[in-house]
Scaffold this motif. Structure first.
Motif, mmCIF file in Angstrom:
data_model
loop_
_atom_site.group_PDB
_atom_site.id
_atom_site.type_symbol
_atom_site.label_atom_id
_atom_site.label_comp_id
_atom_site.label_asym_id
_atom_site.label_seq_id
_atom_site.Cartn_x
_atom_site.Cartn_y
_atom_site.Cartn_z
ATOM 1 N N ALA A 1 0.829 -1.205 0.000
ATOM 2 C CA ALA A 1 0.000 0.000 0.000
ATOM 3 C C ALA A 1 0.863 1.255 0.000
ATOM 4 O O ALA A 1 0.604 2.213 -0.742
ATOM 5 C CB ALA A 1 -0.940 -0.009 1.206
ATOM 6 N N PHE A 2 1.907 1.246 0.814
ATOM 7 C CA PHE A 2 2.816 2.391 0.864
ATOM 8 C C PHE A 2 3.487 2.612 -0.491
ATOM 9 O O PHE A 2 3.650 3.752 -0.938
ATOM 10 C CB PHE A 2 3.866 2.166 1.956
ATOM 11 N N ALA A 3 3.850 1.524 -1.155
ATOM 12 C CA ALA A 3 4.467 1.641 -2.481
ATOM 13 C C ALA A 3 3.512 2.243 -3.495
ATOM 14 O O ALA A 3 3.942 2.834 -4.490
ATOM 15 C CB ALA A 3 4.937 0.268 -2.960
ATOM 16 N N ALA A 4 2.203 2.110 -3.253
ATOM 17 C CA ALA A 4 1.185 2.706 -4.125
ATOM 18 C C ALA A 4 0.801 4.102 -3.653
ATOM 19 O O ALA A 4 -0.233 4.644 -4.065
ATOM 20 C CB ALA A 4 -0.043 1.809 -4.178
ATOM 21 N N ASP A 5 1.615 4.696 -2.779
ATOM 22 C CA ASP A 5 1.427 6.054 -2.259
ATOM 23 C C ASP A 5 0.204 6.198 -1.365
ATOM 24 O O ASP A 5 -0.431 7.264 -1.316
ATOM 25 C CB ASP A 5 1.389 7.090 -3.390
ATOM 26 N N ALA A 6 -0.137 5.141 -0.638
ATOM 27 C CA ALA A 6 -1.177 5.221 0.382
ATOM 28 C C ALA A 6 -0.520 5.358 1.752
ATOM 29 O O ALA A 6 0.422 4.627 2.069
ATOM 30 C CB ALA A 6 -2.065 3.985 0.353
ATOM 31 N N VAL A 7 -1.025 6.285 2.551
ATOM 32 C CA VAL A 7 -0.551 6.454 3.920
ATOM 33 C C VAL A 7 -1.344 5.494 4.812
ATOM 34 O O VAL A 7 -2.572 5.553 4.857
ATOM 35 C CB VAL A 7 -0.737 7.899 4.409
ATOM 36 N N VAL A 8 -0.636 4.618 5.497
ATOM 37 C CA VAL A 8 -1.279 3.669 6.405
ATOM 38 C C VAL A 8 -1.202 4.233 7.819
ATOM 39 O O VAL A 8 -0.109 4.513 8.326
ATOM 40 C CB VAL A 8 -0.617 2.286 6.329
ATOM 41 N N VAL A 9 -2.369 4.412 8.436
ATOM 42 C CA VAL A 9 -2.478 4.977 9.778
ATOM 43 C C VAL A 9 -2.999 3.895 10.706
ATOM 44 O O VAL A 9 -3.996 3.234 10.389
ATOM 45 C CB VAL A 9 -3.425 6.195 9.792
ATOM 46 N N ALA A 10 -2.344 3.698 11.857
ATOM 47 C CA ALA A 10 -2.754 2.627 12.761
ATOM 48 C C ALA A 10 -2.777 3.101 14.202
ATOM 49 O O ALA A 10 -2.004 3.979 14.606
ATOM 50 C CB ALA A 10 -1.821 1.422 12.632
ATOM 51 N N ALA A 11 -3.686 2.503 14.969
ATOM 52 C CA ALA A 11 -3.789 2.770 16.399
ATOM 53 C C ALA A 11 -2.584 2.193 17.124
ATOM 54 O O ALA A 11 -2.211 1.030 16.906
ATOM 55 C CB ALA A 11 -5.077 2.159 16.942
ATOM 56 N N ALA A 12 -1.969 2.998 17.995
ATOM 57 C CA ALA A 12 -0.768 2.559 18.713
ATOM 58 C C ALA A 12 -1.072 1.459 19.716
ATOM 59 O O ALA A 12 -0.184 0.677 20.070
ATOM 60 C CB ALA A 12 -0.122 3.741 19.426
ATOM 61 N N GLY A 13 -2.335 1.386 20.190
ATOM 62 C CA GLY A 13 -2.704 0.354 21.156
ATOM 63 C C GLY A 13 -3.121 0.944 22.491
ATOM 64 O O GLY A 13 -2.785 2.090 22.821
ATOM 65 N N ASN A 14 -3.838 0.143 23.246
ATOM 66 C CA ASN A 14 -4.381 0.578 24.545
ATOM 67 C C ASN A 14 -3.789 -0.234 25.695
ATOM 68 O O ASN A 14 -4.462 -0.521 26.676
ATOM 69 C CB ASN A 14 -5.904 0.409 24.555
ATOM 70 N N GLU A 15 -2.529 -0.604 25.566
ATOM 71 C CA GLU A 15 -1.935 -1.555 26.503
ATOM 72 C C GLU A 15 -0.919 -0.936 27.457
ATOM 73 O O GLU A 15 0.024 -1.599 27.885
ATOM 74 C CB GLU A 15 -1.282 -2.699 25.722
ATOM 75 N N PHE A 16 -1.093 0.332 27.826
ATOM 76 C CA PHE A 16 -0.140 0.963 28.740
ATOM 77 C C PHE A 16 -0.056 0.191 30.050
ATOM 78 O O PHE A 16 1.034 -0.049 30.583
ATOM 79 C CB PHE A 16 -0.546 2.413 29.015
ATOM 80 N N ALA A 17 -1.202 -0.221 30.582
ATOM 81 C CA ALA A 17 -1.229 -0.930 31.873
ATOM 82 C C ALA A 17 -0.651 -2.332 31.774
ATOM 83 O O ALA A 17 -0.315 -2.944 32.787
ATOM 84 C CB ALA A 17 -2.663 -1.009 32.408
ATOM 85 N N GLU A 18 -0.537 -2.861 30.550
ATOM 86 C CA GLU A 18 0.021 -4.194 30.355
ATOM 87 C C GLU A 18 1.509 -4.155 30.025
ATOM 88 O O GLU A 18 2.074 -5.144 29.551
ATOM 89 C CB GLU A 18 -0.721 -4.931 29.242
ATOM 90 N N GLY A 19 2.149 -3.010 30.245
ATOM 91 C CA GLY A 19 3.589 -2.919 30.037
ATOM 92 C C GLY A 19 4.017 -2.428 28.674
ATOM 93 O O GLY A 19 5.174 -2.592 28.287
ATOM 94 N N ASN A 20 3.111 -1.822 27.921
ATOM 95 C CA ASN A 20 3.438 -1.239 26.617
ATOM 96 C C ASN A 20 4.044 -2.244 25.633
ATOM 97 O O ASN A 20 5.129 -2.002 25.074
ATOM 98 C CB ASN A 20 4.403 -0.057 26.785
ATOM 99 N N PRO A 21 3.374 -3.347 25.378
ATOM 100 C CA PRO A 21 3.901 -4.257 24.359
ATOM 101 C C PRO A 21 3.887 -3.588 22.991
ATOM 102 O O PRO A 21 3.072 -2.705 22.724
ATOM 103 C CB PRO A 21 2.926 -5.438 24.410
ATOM 104 N N VAL A 22 4.784 -4.016 22.134
ATOM 105 C CA VAL A 22 4.815 -3.486 20.775
ATOM 106 C C VAL A 22 3.615 -4.033 20.014
ATOM 107 O O VAL A 22 3.387 -5.240 19.975
ATOM 108 C CB VAL A 22 6.120 -3.869 20.064
ATOM 109 N N ILE A 23 2.814 -3.145 19.437
ATOM 110 C CA ILE A 23 1.586 -3.516 18.744
ATOM 111 C C ILE A 23 1.780 -3.354 17.235
ATOM 112 O O ILE A 23 2.270 -2.321 16.766
ATOM 113 C CB ILE A 23 0.405 -2.640 19.233
ATOM 114 N N PHE A 24 1.397 -4.379 16.514
ATOM 115 C CA PHE A 24 1.453 -4.338 15.050
ATOM 116 C C PHE A 24 0.031 -4.305 14.497
ATOM 117 O O PHE A 24 -0.877 -4.876 15.103
ATOM 118 C CB PHE A 24 2.187 -5.582 14.514
ATOM 119 N N PRO A 25 -0.203 -3.600 13.404
ATOM 120 C CA PRO A 25 0.774 -3.020 12.473
ATOM 121 C C PRO A 25 1.285 -1.634 12.825
ATOM 122 O O PRO A 25 2.043 -1.058 12.033
ATOM 123 C CB PRO A 25 -0.008 -2.979 11.160
ATOM 124 N N ALA A 26 0.894 -1.082 13.981
ATOM 125 C CA ALA A 26 1.354 0.273 14.306
ATOM 126 C C ALA A 26 2.869 0.371 14.322
ATOM 127 O O ALA A 26 3.433 1.411 13.976
ATOM 128 C CB ALA A 26 0.780 0.699 15.658
#
Length: 457
Positions: A172-197
């Motif tokens: 999608a990025f190669a086709a010039d689309a900007v992909v926007v993603a939610a960072a996640g709601n896991e602050f209380a769970e230790g901030n795990p890395v969330i994908f695709p953000a």
């Protein structure tokens, strides 16, 4: 079933046998169990200030609609007046939940005198209803790209990278689309890395509360790019799912699920008002226009700050990072993008370019070069900022994790240099990789790359 080019989904009972046969034939690059993603929402918002005014001045004229925003989520409700008339559907299915409609209304709810007005009211919408499996979300991104989406909103995610989803995002990025993603709601769970953000070339959005501070739930890590309001966000809700006691089709919701479409609407506005830029430049405009929060500079809670449309509209045109996405050999040899990247050097003239890398957003740059028969080339990477290493790989390499033909790993911000010699009677392909140095104190680096003919000796 096909997921993205080069990747198929097979029943779990057959997966081992299929993988073994592909490996036997030398065709297996990776295999992975499908995973389930989750919506990044929490429906317990409290009454408060209207979120749109924190990003868009009420008197700012709305431009004519530009390219569509794709919402990969629950199917948007065609009967909801704020979003139904401006939605085109990319797949069939029943209305399974309210989340997709609510997300869409935050980005593009119509200014029709009632309901919810989105960041970019009336922006065209594309709806792909997904079952939230990694494979199906990847199919949704592929469908959105094929339909001409220039913004793809993903208010979903989960821990652990799903490669099929990552590939779809990069296509999608190669086709010039900007992909926007939610960072996640896991602050209380230790901030795990969330994908695709946390995937490369994704604009990751954290949530702010009504006082403009990081919300108590918003995930904080180095993948966060920007922040937007994410508490008590007005949303349009399908009547079938409106259970707040009023049955008026309007609700309040919390979550980075609703911060993300604020940014999606902002990016769509930028595309309409400042056409002709690449996807990475629109993402950079969102970062450049943000209002810094907390301690000066970037921070893991809010990234570069709260998005601010006037600031992004007024920011200078960002430098375009060339040949992206080129985050690995498979991005330039045709496996991921379906086409072999044009060689940046073919032996006819010196090639110079300026580019950048970032451990999270752009973890490696790979360039394809052709060395003519009985010729030698010099490859140099001069560091402008940060520290990166240089490697050259053979035409048969699939990843940069294997043995390189040559490496240059000097400490500091000097120049990395490699000389390559082709003694054969035929031109050969080589892959040049610029990689963040493990010794660097910064996450990113800017460099000048030069490829030129050298003396054959």
């Amino acid at each position: 079933r096909a997921v993205v080019p080069g990747a198929v989904e097979v029943p779990a009972a057959r997966a081992r046998a299929v993988a073994a046969e592909l490996r036997r034939r030398g065709l297996l690059t990776w295999s992975q169990a499908d995973v389930r993603l989750a919506r990044q929402a929490s429906f317990d918002g409290q009454t408060g200030s209207y979120a749109r005014a924190q990003v868009v001045p009420p008197d700012l004229p709305v431009p004519a609609p530009g390219p569509p925003i794709a919402v990969i989520d629950d199917r948007i409700d065609a009967a909801t007046a704020d979003v139904g008339p401006s939605t085109r559907f990319l797949n069939d299915g029943a209305l399974a939940g309210a989340h997709g409609t609510e997300v869409a209304s935050v980005a593009a709810g119509l200014a029709n005198g009632s309901g919810v007005t989105g960041i970019f009211p009336g922006a065209p919408l594309l709806s792909y209803g997904t079952d939230l499996s990694c494979a199906d979300v990847a199919r949704g991104i592929e469908a959105a790209r094929a339909a001409g989406a220039r913004v793809v909103n993903l208010s979903l995610g989960g821990p652990g990278e799903c490669l099929a989803l990552t590939i779809a995002v990069q296509r999608a990025f190669a086709a010039d689309a900007v992909v926007v993603a939610a960072a996640g709601n896991e602050f209380a769970e230790g901030n795990p890395v969330i994908f695709p953000a946390a995937s490369p070339h994704v604009l990751s959005v954290a949530a702010l509360d009504q006082d403009g501070r990081p919300s108590e739930f918003s995930t904080a890590n180095a993948a966060v790019d920007v922040a937007a309001p994410g508490v008590a966000i007005p949303v349009a809700t399908p009547l079938a799912f409106d259970r707040d006691g009023l049955r008026d089709g309007i609700g309040l919701a919390d979550g980075t699920s609703f911060s993300a479409p604020i940014v999606s609407g902002l990016v769509a506005w930028l595309q309409a008002a400042r056409p002709g830029l690449a996807a990475g430049q629109y993402a950079d405009l969102a970062r450049a226009g943000a209002v810094d929060l907390g301690a000066p500079g970037y921070d893991a809670d809010t990234g570069f700050g709260r998005v601010n449309l006037p600031g992004s509209l007024a920011a200078g045109v960002p430098r375009n990072d060339p040949f992206e996405p080129n985050d690995g050999i498979t991005y330039v040899n045709g496996v991921v993008l379906g086409r072999t990247a044009k060689a940046v050097y073919t032996g006819t003239r010196t090639r110079r370019l300026r580019a950048s890398i970032d451990r999270v957003e752009d973890p490696v740059d790979v360039y394809r070069i052709r060395i003519p028969a009985r010729r030698a080339v010099a490859v140099r990477s001069r560091q402008r900022r940060g520290d990166s290493d240089l490697g050259v790989f053979s035409s048969s390499a699939r990843t940069i994790d294997g043995a390189a033909l040559a490496v240059s790993q000097r400490t500091g911000t000097g120049t990395e240099s490699i000389r390559m010699r082709n003694a054969s009677r035929h031109a050969v392909t080589r892959y040049v990789a610029v990689i963040p140095s493990p010794r660097s104190r910064t996450l990113d680096a800017d460099y000048d790359l030069t490829v030129e003919r050298a003396r054959f000796r």
